[in-house]
Design a protein around this motif. Structure first.
Motif: not given
Ligand code: DC
Length: 217
Positions: A105-122
């Motif tokens: 679960v952590r692997q899946v969510l960490v991947k999503m979080q990295r993708e979200m974070g790469q979109k810009g300042d956050c």
């Protein structure tokens, strides 16, 4: 720029992270909401939350979207359904630490979080942002407060959401979650070596935000 905010439940992370993000004009990402969304889905689907493979599969087949609203609030969508208030239910809070200790679960969510974070300042808020999700974040904070103050804040917050809870139950639940979150094998709650530690026990929200803002600028 990535601002990572970690710390235990009830330390005031969400409140200050939201305000800080707004003041900086950054996107606000509440990673705890994502673990809560998967917990909600598992409970609704009658998935045994101790069956790690089943919960992992469920996470793998989920879509989570976080939407920063103009009024400063955050909407959480699970498979295109608005679950913003459902994920705050007491039953979710009770089981979320069990779900968030599952490696897959952590692997899946960490991947999503990295993708979200790469979109810009956050500004990302959670338990493992500075240690695992974004270890190279430009600014890292670890927000803490005494157990008593954290329980009392969480109790007031739940009352504000019209949830029928007793203060001693909130304190017990918080201490139980602290234990699971800090002792789990995968990505336990821990202060990153380079994170700035802020004890909010005796500070107002404004004082904490002011301090963080200065450090970010
Ligand atoms: O911040 P919160 O109370 O909404 O978080 C819910 C749970 O999710 C918390 O008990 C620990 C877990 N969590 C986590 O393991 N890692 C994160 N990055 C964020 C939350």
């Amino acid at each position: 720029m990535i601002v990572a905010i970690d710390g235990p439940a009830g330390a005031g992370k969400s409140t200050v992270a939201k305000i800080l993000a707004r003041k900086l004009g950054f996107l606000y990402i509440d990673t705890g909401a994502m673990y809560r969304a998967i917990t909600l889905k598992a409970l609704e689907n009658n998935t045994d939350i101790h069956d790690e493979n089943k919960v992992y599969e469920l996470a793998l087949n989920s879509r989570i979207d976080l939407c920063n609203n103009a009024d400063g609030s955050l909407s959480v969508f699970l498979d295109n359904r608005d679950v913003s208030s459902d994920i705050r239910q007491v039953r979710i809070t009770r089981f979320v630490s069990d779900v968030s200790k599952i490696k897959g679960v952590r692997q899946v969510l960490v991947k999503m979080q990295r993708e979200m974070g790469q979109k810009g300042d956050c500004v990302l808020e959670g338990r493992d942002i500075g240690t695992v999700v974004f270890p190279d974040a430009q600014k890292k904070f670890f927000i803490d407060a005494s157990a008593q103050v954290r329980a009392s804040r969480r109790f007031k917050e739940l009352k504000g959401l019209n949830q029928d809870v007793a203060e001693d139950e909130v304190a017990k639940d918080l201490s139980n979650r602290d234990k699971i979150d800090s002792s789990r094998k995968v990505s336990p709650l821990r202060k990153a070596i380079d994170a700035i530690y802020i004890d909010t026990t005796e500070l107002s929200i404004e004082q904490v935000v002011e301090k963080m803002l200065k450090l970010c600028k």
